[in-house]
Design a protein around this motif. Sequence first.
Motif, PDB file in Angstrom:
ATOM      1  N   ASP A   1      -2.448   5.741   0.074  1.00  0.00           N
ATOM      2  CA  ASP A   1      -2.169   4.573  -0.757  1.00  0.00           C
ATOM      3  C   ASP A   1      -2.354   3.513  -0.335  1.00  0.00           C
ATOM      4  OD1 ASP A   1       0.087   5.167   1.069  1.00  0.00           O
ATOM      5  OD2 ASP A   1       1.734   5.085  -0.587  1.00  0.00           O
ATOM      6  N   ARG A   2      -2.914   2.875   0.935  1.00  0.00           N
ATOM      7  CA  ARG A   2      -2.868   1.798   1.560  1.00  0.00           C
ATOM      8  C   ARG A   2      -3.533   0.771   0.577  1.00  0.00           C
ATOM      9  NH1 ARG A   2      -6.572  -0.868   5.472  1.00  0.00           N
ATOM     10  NH2 ARG A   2      -5.128  -2.071   7.006  1.00  0.00           N
ATOM     11  N   ASP A   3      -4.795   1.188   0.171  1.00  0.00           N
ATOM     12  CA  ASP A   3      -5.354  -0.067  -0.947  1.00  0.00           C
ATOM     13  C   ASP A   3      -4.069  -0.364  -2.020  1.00  0.00           C
ATOM     14  OD1 ASP A   3      -7.481  -0.038   0.537  1.00  0.00           O
ATOM     15  OD2 ASP A   3      -8.706   1.252  -0.708  1.00  0.00           O
ATOM     16  N   ARG A   4      -3.364   0.681  -2.710  1.00  0.00           N
ATOM     17  CA  ARG A   4      -2.677   0.392  -3.840  1.00  0.00           C
ATOM     18  C   ARG A   4      -1.452  -0.736  -3.091  1.00  0.00           C
ATOM     19  NH1 ARG A   4      -0.573   5.595  -5.537  1.00  0.00           N
ATOM     20  NH2 ARG A   4      -2.541   5.622  -6.899  1.00  0.00           N
ATOM     21  N   TRP A   5      -0.971  -0.293  -1.942  1.00  0.00           N
ATOM     22  CA  TRP A   5       0.180  -1.083  -1.547  1.00  0.00           C
ATOM     23  C   TRP A   5      -0.471  -2.496  -1.025  1.00  0.00           C
ATOM     24  CZ3 TRP A   5       5.242  -1.460  -1.060  1.00  0.00           C
ATOM     25  CH2 TRP A   5       6.157  -0.246  -1.638  1.00  0.00           C
ATOM     26  N   GLN A   6      -1.943  -2.593  -0.669  1.00  0.00           N
ATOM     27  CA  GLN A   6      -2.162  -4.016  -0.341  1.00  0.00           C
ATOM     28  C   GLN A   6      -2.444  -4.787  -1.730  1.00  0.00           C
ATOM     29  OE1 GLN A   6      -5.902  -2.868   1.599  1.00  0.00           O
ATOM     30  NE2 GLN A   6      -4.967  -3.512   3.363  1.00  0.00           N
ATOM     31  N   GLY A   7      -2.748  -4.133  -2.943  1.00  0.00           N
ATOM     32  CA  GLY A   7      -2.499  -4.734  -3.985  1.00  0.00           C
ATOM     33  C   GLY A   7      -1.057  -5.159  -4.593  1.00  0.00           C
ATOM     34  N   TRP A   8      -0.090  -4.424  -4.087  1.00  0.00           N
ATOM     35  CA  TRP A   8       1.265  -4.652  -4.376  1.00  0.00           C
ATOM     36  C   TRP A   8       1.795  -5.674  -3.264  1.00  0.00           C
ATOM     37  CZ3 TRP A   8       2.943   1.127  -4.947  1.00  0.00           C
ATOM     38  CH2 TRP A   8       2.501   1.425  -6.024  1.00  0.00           C
ATOM     39  N   GLY A   9       0.998  -6.437  -2.417  1.00  0.00           N
ATOM     40  CA  GLY A   9       1.539  -7.472  -1.478  1.00  0.00           C
ATOM     41  C   GLY A   9       1.791  -7.048  -0.215  1.00  0.00           C
ATOM     42  N   LEU A  10       1.245  -6.108   0.438  1.00  0.00           N
ATOM     43  CA  LEU A  10       1.605  -5.776   1.752  1.00  0.00           C
ATOM     44  C   LEU A  10       1.046  -6.871   2.605  1.00  0.00           C
ATOM     45  CD1 LEU A  10       2.643  -3.983   3.909  1.00  0.00           C
ATOM     46  CD2 LEU A  10       0.572  -2.560   3.548  1.00  0.00           C
ATOM     47  N   ASP A  11      -0.156  -7.170   2.388  1.00  0.00           N
ATOM     48  CA  ASP A  11      -0.917  -8.146   3.236  1.00  0.00           C
ATOM     49  C   ASP A  11      -0.238  -9.374   3.369  1.00  0.00           C
ATOM     50  OD1 ASP A  11      -2.779  -6.393   3.976  1.00  0.00           O
ATOM     51  OD2 ASP A  11      -4.226  -7.582   2.363  1.00  0.00           O
ATOM     52  N   GLY A  12       0.737  -9.696   2.250  1.00  0.00           N
ATOM     53  CA  GLY A  12       1.345 -11.164   2.198  1.00  0.00           C
ATOM     54  C   GLY A  12       2.698 -10.942   2.970  1.00  0.00           C
ATOM     55  N   CYS A  13       2.994  -9.659   3.173  1.00  0.00           N
ATOM     56  CA  CYS A  13       4.524  -9.513   3.406  1.00  0.00           C
ATOM     57  C   CYS A  13       4.596  -9.158   5.073  1.00  0.00           C
ATOM     58  CB  CYS A  13       5.330  -8.466   2.755  1.00  0.00           C
ATOM     59  SG  CYS A  13       5.806  -8.917   1.114  1.00  0.00           S
ATOM     60  N   ALA A  14       3.440  -8.473   5.526  1.00  0.00           N
ATOM     61  CA  ALA A  14       3.221  -8.112   6.659  1.00  0.00           C
ATOM     62  C   ALA A  14       3.538  -9.070   7.929  1.00  0.00           C
ATOM     63  CB  ALA A  14       2.095  -7.334   6.950  1.00  0.00           C
ATOM     64  N   GLY A  15       4.282  -8.714   8.732  1.00  0.00           N
ATOM     65  CA  GLY A  15       4.532  -9.771   9.890  1.00  0.00           C
ATOM     66  C   GLY A  15       5.955 -10.599   9.570  1.00  0.00           C
TER      67      GLY A  15
ATOM     68  N   GLY B   1      12.724  -5.598  13.601  1.00  0.00           N
ATOM     69  CA  GLY B   1      11.350  -6.207  13.785  1.00  0.00           C
ATOM     70  C   GLY B   1      10.752  -6.710  12.465  1.00  0.00           C
ATOM     71  N   THR B   2       9.926  -6.430  12.029  1.00  0.00           N
ATOM     72  CA  THR B   2       9.082  -7.169  10.911  1.00  0.00           C
ATOM     73  C   THR B   2       8.388  -6.008  10.279  1.00  0.00           C
ATOM     74  OG1 THR B   2       7.170  -7.351  12.322  1.00  0.00           O
ATOM     75  CG2 THR B   2       8.758  -9.222  12.157  1.00  0.00           C
ATOM     76  N   VAL B   3       7.892  -6.259   8.916  1.00  0.00           N
ATOM     77  CA  VAL B   3       7.303  -5.462   8.293  1.00  0.00           C
ATOM     78  C   VAL B   3       5.751  -5.149   8.705  1.00  0.00           C
ATOM     79  CG1 VAL B   3       6.041  -5.252   5.725  1.00  0.00           C
ATOM     80  CG2 VAL B   3       8.313  -6.312   6.078  1.00  0.00           C
ATOM     81  N   GLU B   4       5.391  -3.865   8.857  1.00  0.00           N
ATOM     82  CA  GLU B   4       4.110  -3.754   9.541  1.00  0.00           C
ATOM     83  C   GLU B   4       3.176  -2.917   8.442  1.00  0.00           C
ATOM     84  OE1 GLU B   4       5.195  -0.730  12.632  1.00  0.00           O
ATOM     85  OE2 GLU B   4       6.472  -2.370  13.844  1.00  0.00           O
ATOM     86  N   PRO B   5       1.981  -3.095   8.667  1.00  0.00           N
ATOM     87  CA  PRO B   5       1.137  -2.427   7.594  1.00  0.00           C
ATOM     88  C   PRO B   5       1.038  -1.000   7.832  1.00  0.00           C
ATOM     89  CG  PRO B   5      -0.210  -3.489   9.479  1.00  0.00           C
ATOM     90  CD  PRO B   5       1.463  -3.875   9.628  1.00  0.00           C
ATOM     91  N   LEU B   6       0.479  -0.435   6.765  1.00  0.00           N
ATOM     92  CA  LEU B   6       0.354   1.040   6.551  1.00  0.00           C
ATOM     93  C   LEU B   6      -0.544   1.527   7.765  1.00  0.00           C
ATOM     94  CD1 LEU B   6       0.790   1.911   2.815  1.00  0.00           C
ATOM     95  CD2 LEU B   6       2.505   2.447   4.707  1.00  0.00           C
TER      96      LEU B   6
END
Length: 396
Positions: free
Chosen positions: A69-83, A58-63
């Motif tokens: 720690d959702r906000d922390r991971w978003q700051g670490w690039g999660l939004d750009g990697c999700a999907g 599959g693909t990288v899914e959001p938390l």
Amino acid sequence: MPSTPFAPVILGNEPGSFPHSVLAERHPAIISRVRNALPYGPGQHRALEELLKSCTEGTVEPLPADAPDRDRWQGWGLDGCAGSSWYDVPWLWSESYFYRRLLEAVGWFGPGAWQGIDPFRPFKGAELDAPETDEELAALDGLPGLPEEERARALLHGSLWGNRADLGFRLSAEGAEARQPAPALVADDSAALWSLLPPDGTATLVLVADNAGRELVPDLLLIAHLLAEGRAARTVLHVKPYPYYVSDATPADVVDALHRLRAASGAAAEYARVLWSAMADGRLTVRAHPFSCAPLPYPQMPDDLRAEFAAATLTVFKGDLNYRRLVGDRLWPPTMPFQETTAYFPGPVAALRTLKSDVITGLSAATEAALVAAEDGRWRTSGTHALIQVSNIGVK
């Protein structure tokens, strides 16, 4: 971090590459081992199956929205990697996120009975309690009669090699590494390291630890020696705030290692006494900064961590993962100077690392040629070579 077209960020999408094998083979195997290591319930088993399917097909899914720690991971690039496919995002990022999702699957973040239960604890405990550990600790009894310089060298090499070297106490013949066609020690700046830690009782040492168990023990022994001999007045041991990369050390693992030393006899128990006393009076402190589990290289460290490293006489990074984060997880030319890849660092910095991934800097052209001739590309990942590198060009 220097920018060069010859140093692309490492991805895992090349079949046959080491990063691809980690994502395609090692991570599924880890899920299987974790599933069988503890008596998890149906919920954990389902979540582990879902993670297995996600990371292999599959693909990288959001938390989840309520992840602490959702906000922390978003700051670490999660939004750009999700999907994206796990294979198509930076390998350092996808590896780190795998362990974050694994902890979620087994209930680490809670609430529930499994909150805070280390899924890797059975593996760490088995290694720490292995008979080989008794043999290695007994070898410490041969150190007190040696000159300080020899004891320091033995303990430094014990920390470097971990459980591959009997804690480094059975010293090889002087210069043996250099006589090998493909040297075991591919870079050795130990003289520069010791020059930064003279026995005058003034240095502050920060050691960023790697693995728990039989590899954390020699790190603690090295710290004990530096404190006892006045090569460090104060030490700070950085570990991970939560279980990570199977064997990475957490505060609980530090406690387990100290108890293992205290339960031993002879010199090992004396080192334990030094460490216990140092923790009681503040000469040794343990830190678990959130950035220790970030999927990012250290040039992106937060200001508070940068300030801590800047105040240290020397910061030592242990292990392969920390090396990747220190120099950047890129395919550098092996002769790229270590000083250039760490020029961003705010103070003197050293790396003690056994080679277990493709990243490497700071080799001489002759050493690289000897390694390639003897082992082709296997030397980068086999764990049979190591390095001690120091850069003193950071501005404090």
